[in-house]
Scaffold this motif. Structure first.
Motif, PDB file in Angstrom:
ATOM      1  N   CYS A  14       0.861  -1.193   0.000  1.00 51.20           N
ATOM      2  CA  CYS A  14       0.000   0.000   0.000  1.00 51.20           C
ATOM      3  C   CYS A  14       0.899   1.246   0.000  1.00 51.20           C
ATOM      4  N   CYS A  17      -0.016   3.063   3.790  1.00 47.97           N
ATOM      5  CA  CYS A  17       0.310   2.488   5.104  1.00 47.97           C
ATOM      6  C   CYS A  17       1.329   1.355   5.014  1.00 47.97           C
ATOM      7  N   CYS A  30      -6.777  -0.859  -0.292  1.00 49.28           N
ATOM      8  CA  CYS A  30      -6.081  -1.432   0.850  1.00 49.28           C
ATOM      9  C   CYS A  30      -7.103  -1.845   1.916  1.00 49.28           C
ATOM     10  N   CYS A  33      -6.313   0.656   5.223  1.00 44.11           N
ATOM     11  CA  CYS A  33      -6.542   2.105   5.262  1.00 44.11           C
ATOM     12  C   CYS A  33      -7.446   2.608   4.132  1.00 44.11           C
TER      13      CYS A  33
HETATM   14 ZN   LIG Z   1      -3.002   1.000   3.339  1.00 41.48          ZN
END
Ligand SMILES: [Zn+2]
Length: 213
Positions: A14, A17, A30, A33
């Protein structure tokens, strides 16, 4: 030893994050997040080319137009980056001249040349110097912000030295162009996906890094 890419397994990190997540096509998000996931940065080469070419165009006015206009006792004195360097040398301020020359002339030039080289080598699916090119990319990304030193100096002087006709300092059009060069080369480094360098190796089915020369 065969080389397995995360992308071949439908896995990607990602951007936000860092979570390793699965994306096997279409629009992925993701699971942690909610940020969009991409196996490779979308339109990476086109965006990097656009930023780089605009930076190259702006590099000309950045060096030919005055970056700073000094209004002193009724007289206007304009200075370009290079005339500023020459002025510091004439006054014996070698270290300052060297800092300005390296940060404002050499660093942007190095960044544009290395980004151009990286782009062309990815287009050519080159499989040589993969590790060196990754190091070059990291160096290009790292030194990017230091070119802003000149812009900060002009901004601070223009804010501090405002004493009407006695002495005033104004930023010139060259400073705007120069700030554009710095921002665009930083954006070009951000939009370039260094994983594209290694994709050429995987496409050819070449083994380890040591095989590439
Ligand atoms: Zn993420």
């Amino acid at each position: 030893m065969s080389l397995i890419r995360a992308a071949d397994q439908g896995l990607t990190g990602c951007h936000c994050c860092g979570l390793l997540a699965r994306c096997t096509g279409g629009e992925c998000r993701c699971p942690r997040c909610g940020s969009p996931l991409h196996l490779r940065l979308p339109n990476s080469l086109a965006r990097t080319w656009a930023c780089l070419l605009t930076a190259v165009i702006l590099y000309v006015p950045a060096n030919t137009l005055p970056v700073m206009i000094t209004h002193y006792l009724g007289k206007d004195l304009s200075a370009t980056i290079l005339s500023g360097v020459v002025l510091f040398i004439e006054h014996g301020d070698w270290p300052l001249a060297l800092i300005i020359f390296v940060a404002s002339v050499l660093v942007p030039l190095f960044k544009m040349l290395s980004l151009g080289y990286l782009l062309v080598s990815v287009h050519r699916h080159s499989t040589i110097h993969l590790r060196e090119r990754t190091v070059l990319y990291r160096a290009t990304e790292l030194i990017g912000r230091w070119s802003m030193v000149d812009v900060f100096v002009v901004a601070v002087l223009a804010a501090l030295v405002q004493m009407g006709n006695l002495a005033s300092i104004f930023p010139g059009a060259g400073a705007t162009a120069f700030a554009g060069v710095v921002v665009l080369t930083m954006s070009a480094a951000q939009t370039f996906d260094p994983r594209l360098i290694w994709d050429a190796q995987a496409q050819l089915g070449v083994g380890t890094v040591d095989d590439d020369d």
